[in-house]
Design a protein around this motif. Structure first.
Motif, PDB file in Angstrom:
ATOM      1  N   ILE A  31       0.840  -1.195   0.000  1.00  0.00           N
ATOM      2  CA  ILE A  31       0.000   0.000   0.000  1.00  0.00           C
ATOM      3  C   ILE A  31       0.871   1.240   0.000  1.00  0.00           C
ATOM      4  N   GLY A  32       0.387   2.314  -0.633  1.00  0.00           N
ATOM      5  CA  GLY A  32       1.137   3.556  -0.716  1.00  0.00           C
ATOM      6  C   GLY A  32       1.200   4.280   0.611  1.00  0.00           C
ATOM      7  N   PRO A  33       2.203   5.141   0.802  1.00  0.00           N
ATOM      8  CA  PRO A  33       2.386   5.808   2.100  1.00  0.00           C
ATOM      9  C   PRO A  33       1.259   6.750   2.487  1.00  0.00           C
ATOM     10  N   PHE A  34       0.697   7.506   1.512  1.00  0.00           N
ATOM     11  CA  PHE A  34      -0.341   8.471   1.869  1.00  0.00           C
ATOM     12  C   PHE A  34      -1.641   7.774   2.250  1.00  0.00           C
ATOM     13  N   TRP A  35      -2.016   6.723   1.521  1.00  0.00           N
ATOM     14  CA  TRP A  35      -3.216   5.981   1.888  1.00  0.00           C
ATOM     15  C   TRP A  35      -3.022   5.247   3.206  1.00  0.00           C
ATOM     16  N   PHE A  36      -1.816   4.746   3.446  1.00  0.00           N
ATOM     17  CA  PHE A  36      -1.553   4.068   4.710  1.00  0.00           C
ATOM     18  C   PHE A  36      -1.715   5.034   5.878  1.00  0.00           C
ATOM     19  N   VAL A  37      -1.097   6.209   5.770  1.00  0.00           N
ATOM     20  CA  VAL A  37      -1.209   7.215   6.827  1.00  0.00           C
ATOM     21  C   VAL A  37      -2.653   7.671   6.971  1.00  0.00           C
ATOM     22  N   GLY A  38      -3.320   7.912   5.847  1.00  0.00           N
ATOM     23  CA  GLY A  38      -4.699   8.374   5.893  1.00  0.00           C
ATOM     24  C   GLY A  38      -5.634   7.388   6.558  1.00  0.00           C
ATOM     25  N   LEU A  39      -5.524   6.126   6.177  1.00  0.00           N
ATOM     26  CA  LEU A  39      -6.416   5.108   6.736  1.00  0.00           C
ATOM     27  C   LEU A  39      -6.136   4.873   8.216  1.00  0.00           C
ATOM     28  N   ARG A  40      -4.860   4.859   8.597  1.00  0.00           N
ATOM     29  CA  ARG A  40      -4.540   4.589  10.001  1.00  0.00           C
ATOM     30  C   ARG A  40      -5.084   5.679  10.915  1.00  0.00           C
ATOM     31  N   PHE A  41      -4.998   6.944  10.468  1.00  0.00           N
ATOM     32  CA  PHE A  41      -5.460   8.024  11.322  1.00  0.00           C
ATOM     33  C   PHE A  41      -6.968   8.237  11.214  1.00  0.00           C
ATOM     34  N   ALA A  42      -7.563   7.813  10.098  1.00  0.00           N
ATOM     35  CA  ALA A  42      -9.026   7.844  10.015  1.00  0.00           C
ATOM     36  C   ALA A  42      -9.622   6.858  11.014  1.00  0.00           C
ATOM     37  N   ILE A  43      -9.043   5.668  11.085  1.00  0.00           N
ATOM     38  CA  ILE A  43      -9.494   4.675  12.055  1.00  0.00           C
ATOM     39  C   ILE A  43      -9.269   5.194  13.473  1.00  0.00           C
ATOM     40  N   ALA A  44      -8.121   5.829  13.699  1.00  0.00           N
ATOM     41  CA  ALA A  44      -7.816   6.369  15.029  1.00  0.00           C
ATOM     42  C   ALA A  44      -8.824   7.450  15.422  1.00  0.00           C
ATOM     43  N   ALA A  45      -9.172   8.324  14.464  1.00  0.00           N
ATOM     44  CA  ALA A  45     -10.124   9.400  14.752  1.00  0.00           C
ATOM     45  C   ALA A  45     -11.490   8.840  15.117  1.00  0.00           C
ATOM     46  N   LEU A  46     -11.949   7.837  14.365  1.00  0.00           N
ATOM     47  CA  LEU A  46     -13.242   7.225  14.645  1.00  0.00           C
ATOM     48  C   LEU A  46     -13.239   6.503  15.993  1.00  0.00           C
ATOM     49  N   ALA A  47     -12.091   5.912  16.338  1.00  0.00           N
ATOM     50  CA  ALA A  47     -12.003   5.185  17.602  1.00  0.00           C
ATOM     51  C   ALA A  47     -12.056   6.135  18.800  1.00  0.00           C
ATOM     52  N   VAL A  48     -11.463   7.318  18.643  1.00  0.00           N
ATOM     53  CA  VAL A  48     -11.385   8.267  19.758  1.00  0.00           C
ATOM     54  C   VAL A  48     -12.624   9.160  19.827  1.00  0.00           C
ATOM     55  N   LEU A  49     -13.375   9.299  18.724  1.00  0.00           N
ATOM     56  CA  LEU A  49     -14.508  10.219  18.662  1.00  0.00           C
ATOM     57  C   LEU A  49     -15.525  10.025  19.791  1.00  0.00           C
ATOM     58  N   PRO A  50     -15.982   8.799  20.086  1.00  0.00           N
ATOM     59  CA  PRO A  50     -16.960   8.654  21.184  1.00  0.00           C
ATOM     60  C   PRO A  50     -16.410   9.155  22.521  1.00  0.00           C
ATOM     61  N   SER A  51     -15.155   8.881  22.794  1.00  0.00           N
ATOM     62  CA  SER A  51     -14.565   9.346  24.051  1.00  0.00           C
ATOM     63  C   SER A  51     -14.441  10.864  24.070  1.00  0.00           C
ATOM     64  N   ALA A  52     -14.139  11.453  22.914  1.00  0.00           N
ATOM     65  CA  ALA A  52     -14.051  12.910  22.834  1.00  0.00           C
ATOM     66  C   ALA A  52     -15.412  13.553  23.079  1.00  0.00           C
ATOM     67  N   MET A  53     -16.470  12.920  22.564  1.00  0.00           N
ATOM     68  CA  MET A  53     -17.818  13.440  22.796  1.00  0.00           C
ATOM     69  C   MET A  53     -18.199  13.328  24.273  1.00  0.00           C
ATOM     70  N   MET A  54     -17.815  12.237  24.910  1.00  0.00           N
ATOM     71  CA  MET A  54     -18.082  12.079  26.339  1.00  0.00           C
ATOM     72  C   MET A  54     -17.301  13.122  27.146  1.00  0.00           C
ATOM     73  N   GLU A  55     -16.106  13.421  26.693  1.00  0.00           N
ATOM     74  CA  GLU A  55     -15.296  14.444  27.349  1.00  0.00           C
ATOM     75  C   GLU A  55     -16.003  15.794  27.301  1.00  0.00           C
ATOM     76  N   SER A  56     -16.584  16.132  26.143  1.00  0.00           N
ATOM     77  CA  SER A  56     -17.304  17.406  26.014  1.00  0.00           C
ATOM     78  C   SER A  56     -18.539  17.440  26.900  1.00  0.00           C
ATOM     79  N   ARG A  57     -19.236  16.311  26.971  1.00  0.00           N
ATOM     80  CA  ARG A  57     -20.423  16.266  27.841  1.00  0.00           C
ATOM     81  C   ARG A  57     -20.019  16.413  29.310  1.00  0.00           C
ATOM     82  N   ARG A  58     -18.912  15.808  29.667  1.00  0.00           N
ATOM     83  CA  ARG A  58     -18.459  15.912  31.051  1.00  0.00           C
ATOM     84  C   ARG A  58     -18.070  17.346  31.395  1.00  0.00           C
TER      85      ARG A  58
END
Length: 300
Positions: A31-58
């Motif tokens: 896989i190419g470097p830009f797609w690799f970086v893009g996909l890895r951080f897209a997955i990371a963003a989606l994984a952290v999003l629920p916790s970030a929303m809970m942080e805002s509610r708190r």
């Protein structure tokens, strides 16, 4: 969280990143470097999003426009650091890349002095030099003539230093480590995939063949480890954070030996000892100095 606990959190993040080197080296074959970086951080963003929303509610409020602007700056630094490192790996060895990337150990305190006029504890400087010496020995004590990939790795080190410095400053100002993490991941992912659309053909077969590496690097190496970095940096200084985070090269070599059956040269074991000595010095000297000063003040 105490400073010692924060530094242990950063050490855990470095260990996770060390394991990520194995995944990165195997995934780049398909896989190419830009797609690799893009996909890895897209997955990371989606994984952290629920916790970030809970942080805002708190906190009973969403991040302000000013805070989001600072988070985007961290994301830009992350994007530049991640992509220059990944593209550099196309034309340089993992050994050279890990050593040259570790130059951020030196760049972080330099940036702190230049931008913030903040002088670190004196032990950071010899500790940084010891860390670089250890990583150099871990690489076998031989760095080949600089290639384009080597220059990109040096550039990567500058942007990692900027990311570490900015993340530490802005997370203390906002007290929103999860919102910062999610935003920087999203910025990095969006920019990387945007470039990937134009310079790298979309190959779903390649993505499928490297999905295990992408998921590990996205969920664990990117999502979990970067959140640990941001949380840990709330309770320690950026120069000390750089020392602990740079030990990822040590963990990378150990995991490569275990999973890829790579061998560590004799000089590498000496390098391991120097790296751990540097970590202990940076951890213990400031703490001992602080206790001694407190005791002297109490006596007077």
């Amino acid at each position: 969280m105490t400073r010692i606990q924060a530094n242990l959190v950063l050490l855990l993040a470095a260990a996770i990143w060390g394991g990520g080197f194995v995944a990165q080296s195997t995934a780049m074959a398909s896989i190419g470097p830009f797609w690799f970086v893009g996909l890895r951080f897209a997955i990371a963003a989606l994984a952290v999003l629920p916790s970030a929303m809970m942080e805002s509610r708190r906190m009973k409020s969403a991040p302000t426009a000013g805070e989001m602007k600072t988070f985007v700056w961290v994301g830009l630094a992350l994007f530049m650091g991640a992509t220059t490192q990944q593209v550099g790996l196309l034309t340089t060895s993992v050994t050279n890349s890990s050593f040259l990337t570790a130059l951020y150990v030196i760049f972080v305190p330099v940036i702190a002095v230049i931008i913030y006029r903040r002088n670190p504890h004196w032990i950071v400087w010899p500790g940084a030099l010891m860390m670089l010496t250890g990583i150099f020995l871990l690489s076998g004590g031989a760095i080949s003539r600089l290639t384009t990939g080597d220059m990109l790795s040096i550039t990567c080190a500058v942007f990692w230093a900027i990311q570490i410095t900015l993340a530490g400053r802005f997370v203390m100002q906002s007290n929103r480590p999860l919102a910062l993490s999610c935003t920087q991941f999203a910025v990095c992912a969006g920019l990387s995939m945007l470039i990937g659309v134009f310079v790298e053909p979309i190959n779903y077969t390649a993505i499928a063949s490297s999905i295990t590496e992408i998921l590990y690097v996205g969920l664990v190496s990117s999502g979990l480890a970067f959140v640990l970095q941001v949380i840990g940096q709330r309770y320690t200084t950026a120069p000390q954070a750089a020392i602990f985070l740079s030990s990822e090269a040590l963990f990378g070599a150990l995991f490569a030996a275990i999973f890829l059956h790579e061998t560590i040269p004799t000089a590498g074991y000496v390098g391991c000892a120097i790296i751990f000595a540097a970590i202990l010095l940076v951890e213990l000297i400031p703490e001992l100095s602080k206790r001694r000063n407190s005791r002297m003040m109490a006596e007077t």
